[in-house]
Write a protein that holds these residues in place. Structure first.
Motif, PDB file in Angstrom:
ATOM      1  N   ILE A 100       0.873  -1.171   0.000  1.00 55.06           N
ATOM      2  CA  ILE A 100       0.000   0.000   0.000  1.00 55.06           C
ATOM      3  C   ILE A 100       0.913   1.223   0.000  1.00 55.06           C
ATOM      4  O   ILE A 100       1.644   1.449   0.979  1.00 55.06           O
ATOM      5  CB  ILE A 100      -0.925   0.018   1.237  1.00 55.06           C
ATOM      6  N   PRO A 101       0.894   1.998  -1.078  1.00 55.76           N
ATOM      7  CA  PRO A 101       1.904   3.064  -1.222  1.00 55.76           C
ATOM      8  C   PRO A 101       1.844   4.158  -0.164  1.00 55.76           C
ATOM      9  O   PRO A 101       2.847   4.819   0.087  1.00 55.76           O
ATOM     10  CB  PRO A 101       1.627   3.639  -2.615  1.00 55.76           C
ATOM     11  N   VAL A 102       0.663   4.347   0.453  1.00 57.81           N
ATOM     12  CA  VAL A 102       0.562   5.436   1.434  1.00 57.81           C
ATOM     13  C   VAL A 102       1.002   5.002   2.834  1.00 57.81           C
ATOM     14  O   VAL A 102       1.051   5.819   3.750  1.00 57.81           O
ATOM     15  CB  VAL A 102      -0.871   6.024   1.501  1.00 57.81           C
ATOM     16  N   LEU A 103       1.314   3.717   2.975  1.00 57.19           N
ATOM     17  CA  LEU A 103       1.772   3.239   4.281  1.00 57.19           C
ATOM     18  C   LEU A 103       3.287   3.045   4.266  1.00 57.19           C
ATOM     19  O   LEU A 103       3.863   2.740   3.217  1.00 57.19           O
ATOM     20  CB  LEU A 103       1.092   1.912   4.626  1.00 57.19           C
TER      21      LEU A 103
ATOM     22  N   ARG B   9      -4.681   9.364   4.315  1.00 61.45           N
ATOM     23  CA  ARG B   9      -3.544   9.312   3.391  1.00 61.45           C
ATOM     24  C   ARG B   9      -4.018   9.006   1.969  1.00 61.45           C
ATOM     25  O   ARG B   9      -3.453   9.515   1.005  1.00 61.45           O
ATOM     26  CB  ARG B   9      -2.542   8.257   3.855  1.00 61.45           C
ATOM     27  N   ASN B  10      -5.041   8.191   1.859  1.00 59.40           N
ATOM     28  CA  ASN B  10      -5.577   7.907   0.520  1.00 59.40           C
ATOM     29  C   ASN B  10      -6.159   9.159  -0.111  1.00 59.40           C
ATOM     30  O   ASN B  10      -6.050   9.376  -1.312  1.00 59.40           O
ATOM     31  CB  ASN B  10      -6.655   6.820   0.591  1.00 59.40           C
ATOM     32  N   ARG B  13      -3.520  11.156  -1.485  1.00 59.07           N
ATOM     33  CA  ARG B  13      -2.695  10.467  -2.488  1.00 59.07           C
ATOM     34  C   ARG B  13      -2.769  11.186  -3.838  1.00 59.07           C
ATOM     35  O   ARG B  13      -1.765  11.428  -4.471  1.00 59.07           O
ATOM     36  CB  ARG B  13      -3.203   9.028  -2.642  1.00 59.07           C
ATOM     37  N   GLU B 298      -5.256  -2.824  -5.438  1.00 60.37           N
ATOM     38  CA  GLU B 298      -4.868  -2.607  -4.037  1.00 60.37           C
ATOM     39  C   GLU B 298      -5.955  -3.149  -3.087  1.00 60.37           C
ATOM     40  O   GLU B 298      -5.641  -3.788  -2.073  1.00 60.37           O
ATOM     41  CB  GLU B 298      -4.714  -1.106  -3.837  1.00 60.37           C
TER      42      GLU B 298
END
Lengths: 230, 407
Positions: A100-103, B9-10, B13, B298
């Motif tokens: 998960i790129p935001v973690l 955070r999403n 993004r 994802e």
């Protein structure tokens, strides 16, 4: 180490319907996989290996036949029960975009433990330990985009292993890596397999994996063509 | 807590998309707030225009007078009432009036009019006759013989300032005719046909003598400290002054058609609000679905590793919640700044007739705390409700479909 059967499939069939036409992706696979195996499932495109892995991991349900993991019939499980079973018993490593790129690295790895309600302190300790095992000490606060492809796959392996699942399913884990990185990653998984006794099952086209696998299951047209234990 | 963090955070993004979506939703929210403020401002303006022309925000009469216009039905115990009005904290001004039908005659013609006997000084506080004088003066030195008429009436009577005209009225208690000669001392112009054509204003004392009612009066027009006071049906004022055979009524009772029109504007506000919400809802759905489909793989991973469908639904709902909060902050800022600008400058609708009332003054939107509470809460709740659909889709999504590119 005593070896016991952890996966058992019996006459596994999966049929897809597409525009009214039926296509049998898996045509009756019966086999057993024991703990600690380092197995590669290979075969040409359309041979049914992806469908087979989806079925044995509970990501898909068979049209007929059964799948048992640790003597539990997962082909009959649904919804929440199935989610929890996958969470506690199966680790996944995908081809790419695994994380998960935001973690951060730590948050990615601890995600499954969070789902399991593992206390924060223990989560952190286990993340540090597993990062050490996969050779990524000190990288826990990095974001996936700050890592190379090989490092990202190591994090994915760490995430898959951190909750001590029964088996790790890896779909073409080396496909997007250069041969040196792929070789290093494979070597690392082999070592982890030997030291932890965790079962690894790969779906692959990679010759390197085929050479190093201790069992090579070849599928063709949805059936097991060869099953070679080395 | 983890999903809250992940959702935030999403949201960050794809900053550009989040900002565009938030601005779109925020502008919708700001429009709702401003529309509400403008509607209240417009309503106040209409009520102000209607009540400050002549009507007053409330009136006290003898109960029988308002219906029959019988000049003998004067206010009971007038002095007690005016004494009470003097010390009433709700009342900022009041004016006593004598009202009668009469005939106005010039050398060329005669017209029937409503003759108002007023006290020029107190009437200044109630009506805008003094402001609307276009020729002559608003009651000058010639005490007793001055008359103020509208421009249309002057035209019909073919009279100008200083010309003599005669008022004829029927006296109370007998019905004898009483005539008096007046000189036109002022001509007003309201741009309202009825006002400019149908009224004549003389001094109250003179009217009392002509009608043979002495110091008695027919009407007390009242102005409250706040224009909205008159709209309160349960105000104790109405009961306190409706004693004897008197009745105190608000402009709503006197001009029910205006009240109906104002109620209609409320309905149109709700309809406009509904349309704006509809636009906002589609903005949110679009943003959430774009974000969902962009991250199918994802979500597939999250589901594969053991995230329950409820976990994914929670994540999407939290993302919707964050989007709502960011949008609300933007919307409130835009709304507040525009609100202040409009409050400072007003919107000029001068001369436009609405519901039979001319808006002479600029419309100034009204700002109140409820606009900045109610609409943001609506937007938040709607965003969450709208987020339920993509959340349901995410929860129901098949892992294998989401991961099709991979396993």
């Amino acid at each position: 180490m005593e070896q016991k059967t952890i996966i058992s499939t019996e006459n596994l069939v999966k049929t897809y319907k597409d525009n009214g036409m039926e296509a049998k992706a898996v045509r009756g696979i019966s086999l057993e996989i024991t703990s600690g195996e380092f197995t590669a499932v290979v075969g040409p495109s359309g041979s049914g290996k992806t469908t087979f892995l989806n079925l044995i991991s509970g990501l898909d349900t068979p049209t007929s036949g059964t799948v048992q993991i640790n003597n539990r019939l997962i082909s009959e499980m649904k919804g929440r029960e199935l989610s929890d079973f996958r969470r506690d018993n199966i680790g996944f490593v995908f081809q790419s975009y695994n994380l998960i790129p935001v973690l951060t690295v730590e948050e990615n790895i601890e995600y499954i433990m969070l789902l399991q309600n593992v206390p924060k302190r223990e989560r952190h300790d286990r993340v540090i330990k597993i990062l050490d095992k996969v050779g990524l000490n000190g990288m826990e606060s990095r974001r996936p985009t700050q890592l190379s492809g090989g490092q990202q796959q190591r994090v994915a392996i760490a995430r898959a292993m951190v909750s001590n699942p029964t088996l790790i399913l890896a779909d073409e884990p080396t496909a997007n890596l250069d041969s040196k990185m792929g070789s290093e990653l494979l070597e690392m998984m082999k070592v982890l397999n030997e030291t932890t006794g965790m079962t690894f099952i790969f779906s692959t086209h990679d010759q390197m994996i085929m050479e190093r696998a201790r069992r090579l299951i070849t599928l063709k047209d949805g059936i097991v063509k060869t099953d070679e234990i080395r | 807590m983890f999903y809250l963090k992940l959702a935030w955070r999403n949201i960050l993004r794809n900053k550009r998309r989040t900002i565009i979506a938030s601005i779109a939703i925020g502008v919708g929210l700001a429009s709702l707030i401003l529309t509400d403020g403008l509607m209240i401002g417009m309503k106040n303006n209409l009520v102000e225009s209607a009540t400050s022309t002549l009507l007053g925000q409330a009136q006290i009469h003898n109960k029988d007078f308002r219906i029959t216009r019988d000049i003998e039905k004067t206010i009971v115990a007038k002095d007690d009432i005016t004494r009470k009005l003097e010390s009433d904290p709700l009342v900022t001004a009041y004016s006593e009036r004598i009202v009668s039908l009469g005939m106005i005659t010039s050398p060329s013609t005669a017209e029937s009019v409503i003759v108002y006997g007023i006290d020029p000084e107190t009437e200044k506080e109630l009506s805008k006759i003094d402001d609307r004088i276009i020729e002559g003066t608003y009651f000058g030195e010639n005490k007793g013989r001055e008359i103020i008429i509208g421009s249309k009436l002057a035209e019909v009577l073919e009279v100008t300032l200083g010309d003599r005209i005669v008022i004829t009225v029927a006296q109370a208690f007998g019905g004898d005719l009483s005539q008096e000669m007046f000189r036109v001392s002022g001509i007003y112009y309201f741009d309202v046909k009825e006002m400019d054509n149908g009224f004549a204003f003389i001094r109250k004392d003179k009217a009392g003598t002509m009608l043979n009612i002495g110091n008695n009066i027919h009407e007390i027009a009242i102005k409250f400290s706040d224009i909205r006071i008159a709209e309160k049906k349960d105000l104790s004022f109405w009961g306190e002054y409706s004693t004897g055979n008197n009745e105190a009524v608000s402009w709503i009772t006197i001009m029910p058609e205006l009240k109906n029109i104002l109620d209609m504007t409320d309905i149109s506000l709700y309809m406009m609000g509904g349309i704006l919400f509809f636009v906002v809802i589609f903005g949110i759905i679009n943003s959430l679905f774009m974000s969902l489909y962009e991250r199918m793989f994802e979500f597939g991973i999250l589901k594969a590793v053991g995230t329950r469908p409820s976990g994914l639904r929670k994540l999407i709902i939290f993302e919707a919640g964050w989007l709502a909060i960011v949008s609300i902050v933007i919307g409130v800022i835009i709304g507040f700044v525009l609100h202040l600008l409009l409050i400072r400058n007003g919107i000029d609708y001068g001369g436009i007739e609405f519901a039979g009332t001319f808006m002479h003054d600029k419309i100034y939107p009204v700002m109140n705390i409820s606009q900045y509470m109610k609409y943001p809460v609506f937007v938040f709740i709607f965003t969450i409700v709208v987020g339920l659909y993509p959340a349901w889709v995410a929860g129901k999504m098949k892992v294998t479909d989401a991961l099709r590119k991979s396993m």
